[in-house]
Structures are given as C-alpha cells and as structure tokens.
Design a protein around this motif. Structure first.
Motif, short mmCIF file in Angstrom:
data_model
loop_
_atom_site.label_atom_id
_atom_site.label_comp_id
_atom_site.label_asym_id
_atom_site.label_seq_id
_atom_site.Cartn_x
_atom_site.Cartn_y
_atom_site.Cartn_z
N LEU A 48 0.86 -1.19 0.00
CA LEU A 48 0.00 0.00 0.00
C LEU A 48 0.89 1.23 0.00
O LEU A 48 1.55 1.53 0.99
CB LEU A 48 -0.93 -0.01 1.22
N LEU A 49 0.92 1.92 -1.13
CA LEU A 49 1.70 3.16 -1.25
C LEU A 49 0.76 4.31 -0.89
O LEU A 49 0.00 4.81 -1.74
CB LEU A 49 2.27 3.32 -2.66
N SER A 50 0.83 4.71 0.36
CA SER A 50 -0.16 5.63 0.91
C SER A 50 0.27 7.09 0.76
O SER A 50 1.40 7.45 1.08
CB SER A 50 -0.40 5.30 2.38
N VAL A 51 -0.66 7.93 0.27
CA VAL A 51 -0.44 9.38 0.18
C VAL A 51 -1.72 10.09 0.63
O VAL A 51 -2.80 9.51 0.65
CB VAL A 51 -0.08 9.83 -1.27
N ILE A 63 -4.59 11.83 -10.97
CA ILE A 63 -3.54 11.08 -10.26
C ILE A 63 -2.70 10.31 -11.26
O ILE A 63 -3.23 9.63 -12.14
CB ILE A 63 -4.16 10.12 -9.22
N LYS A 64 -1.40 10.40 -11.09
CA LYS A 64 -0.49 9.70 -11.99
C LYS A 64 0.63 9.04 -11.18
O LYS A 64 1.33 9.70 -10.41
CB LYS A 64 0.11 10.67 -13.01
N TRP A 65 0.79 7.72 -11.38
CA TRP A 65 1.85 6.97 -10.72
C TRP A 65 2.84 6.46 -11.78
O TRP A 65 2.43 5.91 -12.80
CB TRP A 65 1.29 5.77 -9.95
N GLN A 66 4.14 6.64 -11.51
CA GLN A 66 5.19 6.17 -12.40
C GLN A 66 6.25 5.42 -11.62
O GLN A 66 6.50 5.72 -10.45
CB GLN A 66 5.83 7.35 -13.15
N LEU A 67 6.87 4.45 -12.29
CA LEU A 67 7.97 3.68 -11.71
C LEU A 67 9.26 4.14 -12.36
O LEU A 67 9.39 4.13 -13.59
CB LEU A 67 7.77 2.19 -11.92
N ASP A 117 7.01 7.40 -8.28
CA ASP A 117 6.70 8.83 -8.25
C ASP A 117 5.21 9.03 -8.43
O ASP A 117 4.58 8.38 -9.29
CB ASP A 117 7.45 9.56 -9.37
N VAL A 118 4.63 9.91 -7.65
CA VAL A 118 3.21 10.21 -7.75
C VAL A 118 3.02 11.71 -7.99
O VAL A 118 3.73 12.54 -7.40
CB VAL A 118 2.45 9.76 -6.48
N GLU A 119 2.08 12.05 -8.86
CA GLU A 119 1.69 13.44 -9.13
C GLU A 119 0.18 13.56 -8.98
O GLU A 119 -0.57 12.74 -9.53
CB GLU A 119 2.11 13.86 -10.55
N PHE A 127 -0.19 24.77 -8.55
CA PHE A 127 0.94 23.86 -8.42
C PHE A 127 0.46 22.41 -8.23
O PHE A 127 -0.54 22.16 -7.55
CB PHE A 127 1.83 24.26 -7.26
N THR A 128 1.21 21.49 -8.82
CA THR A 128 0.93 20.05 -8.71
C THR A 128 1.65 19.48 -7.49
O THR A 128 2.81 19.80 -7.24
CB THR A 128 1.39 19.32 -9.97
N GLY A 129 0.94 18.60 -6.79
CA GLY A 129 1.58 17.92 -5.66
C GLY A 129 2.39 16.73 -6.16
O GLY A 129 1.92 15.94 -6.99
N GLU A 130 3.61 16.59 -5.67
CA GLU A 130 4.49 15.52 -6.10
C GLU A 130 5.15 14.85 -4.90
O GLU A 130 5.37 15.48 -3.86
CB GLU A 130 5.58 16.05 -7.05
#
Length: 304
Positions: A48-51, A63-67, A117-119, A127-130
């Motif tokens: 669980l990658l929690s944000v 929401i965008k997740w990258q490896l 990485d999450v945006e 502004f985008t949260g990263e």
C-alpha cells in the motif's frame, strides 16, 4: 490598444487576488503528505503506497503513478478512481487507486522493486503535488542449514569450513552462533565477505561445540537447526589406530605362516592343492643308524 490594457488589467487583478488568497491562509497548490516513504513487500503479497493531499478545489484530482527506470514507466493515470486508458499487461488486475491518491499493488513481483513517483493535480490549483515512495520486494527466507565435509575432525586440523545454505531468500545477511551465543571475534575464525562461510583455520578442543547460523532479510529471518562439531584429541586417535594396527598385523602374520604354496606346481594347477597327500603312518626310527659292529643299519619305510 484598449484590449491590451484590459488583458493586462485582468492579469494584475488575478495576481492581486492570489496574493490576497495566500495572505488569508488559502491554498492554491495541491499539498501532499506521505506517511511512509519506504515500504517493504514480500513476493506474492501486497503493498500500500499511501499518500494524502489537500486542495482548495472541490474538483476531482488527476492522479499519476510512475515507476522510475532508465525511462519512467507509467503504471496508472486516473481522474479520481476512474482509470484513464488501458493498463500495461504486467499491471492488469494488480492495481487499485483510491480517492486520496493511494496506490495498492497486488501479487507483488521482484520486478516491482523500485522508486514510485506520484503526481496529483487539480485544474483550479496552480501547483501540482508531487512525491516519491521506495518499494522493496523480497523473497521470504527458507530455513537455512549448515553444510560441512565432516562433523568429526582431528585436533589441530586445518581449514574446517561451515557453509550456511538456504534455498529461498533475497538480500540476505548472515550471523553465526557457537554454543547458542553470537560468535565472538577469534583470529582462527574467518568469515567470508558475505559472512555465509565460516572457516576454522586451526581446530582446538575448545571448538568442540554446537554451531548454528541465522539468515535475515528485510521481510524476515530464520535460524538453522544446530549442528555439532566433534573434535578428537590426537593421542586418543593414535591409541585407537595403533591397537587396531597391531591386531591386524598379528592376523596377517598368522595367515601367512599357515599358508605355504608348493614350489613344484604352478599356481592354479590341480595337483596337491586339490588332492593333498594323506599320511597314514610315519617313519619310526627305534634304533641308531649305525650298528655296534660298524655296518649300517637298515630300516624299512612304508608310505600308503
């Protein structure tokens, strides 16, 4: 000209509004927080990658997740919880996105190990949260066992090697125990660079003990069953060998004395070996070989 002034005036008004909003404590950016930047997972398990994020806007987040790889790999992109497009084949049926941006990975693989990485962006926000989360994926450790060439050694023997082996497990570290206690630094005990091999360079009687090893990795640890190293004194072994050697020597001498091969027959011929002679009477000398009158005596010999 008048239109240009109107455009400039509108831009200034937006800037003033933004400054007033900041001064009032408002938020014009997506503020993201990550409770845990390091997650440890096990092959076949879940991660669980929690944000969490906060925004002035009530619109749904993008929401965008990258490896991170040599070229970043996009795992998923969604508006809220609705996934945009088609997932890559290796992530189908393994990904779930929550409204707050949290990512759940099912059925973990070793290839999932890496930095994510999450945006999170919202249209009304400037502004985008990263953020980034590191995920490690390891294989559970199977019970280790100790390999030795021999569990019994002679005192003062050189280079007795104990090998801590196991069938499964990644990113492993090793520890050794003697008599149930952590192995202390002894000049005669040498560990390999990965500490998997323990070498005793010159065995003493004090090394006669129980040995075990423990294997650890980020997701667990296991300890081997204890194994005993038996050390024999040289004097005791010499007594055993000398006693056995004397008995063997006596046996060999007895056998050799009782077995005398014939000189007149070749080995393997069926002469006397198959049919030895049988003596039913023996020569009997009752008198002297020379009579008193000087004439030789005659004796009769009969062999049957």
């Amino acid at each position: 000209m008048k239109n240009q002034w109107n455009i400039i005036r509108q831009s200034c008004n937006k800037a003033i509004t933004s400054l007033e909003y900041f001064g009032a404590g408002g938020v014009l950016a997506v503020n993201m927080t990550i409770p845990n930047t390091l997650i440890r997972g096990t092959v076949g398990g879940e991660a669980l990658l929690s944000v969490r994020y906060s925004s002035f806007s009530l619109d749904l987040p993008v929401i965008k997740w990258q490896l991170q790889r040599e070229k970043s790999v996009t795992l998923v992109q969604s508006i809220g919880t609705d996934i945009i497009g088609t997932l890559r084949p290796e992530y189908r049926d393994r990904i779930l996105v929550f409204e707050n941006g949290t990512l759940l990975l099912h059925n973990l693989r070793l290839s999932d190990d890496g930095i994510y990485d999450v945006e999170i962006s919202i249209t009304d926000d400037t502004f985008t949260g990263e953020g980034s989360i590191t995920l490690t994926v390891d294989e559970s450790i199977s019970r280790p066992y100790i390999d030795m060439e021999s569990s019994s050694v002679l005192e003062l023997s050189e280079n007795v090697v104990l090998n801590c082996s196991h069938d499964n497990g990644t990113r492993t570290t090793y520890r050794w125990f003697k008599g149930g206690k952590p192995l202390t630094n002894v000049t005669r005990f040498t560990l390999s660079p990965d500490q998997k091999l323990l070498t005793i360079s010159r065995v003493l009687m004090a090394d006669d003990d129980i040995y075990s090893c423990a294997v650890e990795n980020p997701v667990g640890n296991m300890t081997s069953l204890p194994i005993r190293l038996t050390v024999y004194r040289r004097s005791s072994l010499y007594i055993i060998l000398s006693t056995g050697g004397i008995f063997l020597l006596i046996t060999l001498v007895t056998v050799c004395a009782c077995w005398t091969p014939s000189k007149n027959n070749s080995i393997g011929s069926p002469s006397e070996y198959d049919h030895p002679p049988c003596y039913t009477s023996f020569p009997n000398y009752n008198g002297s070989l020379t009579q008193s009158n000087g004439s030789p005596a005659h004796s009769s010999h009969r062999y049957t």
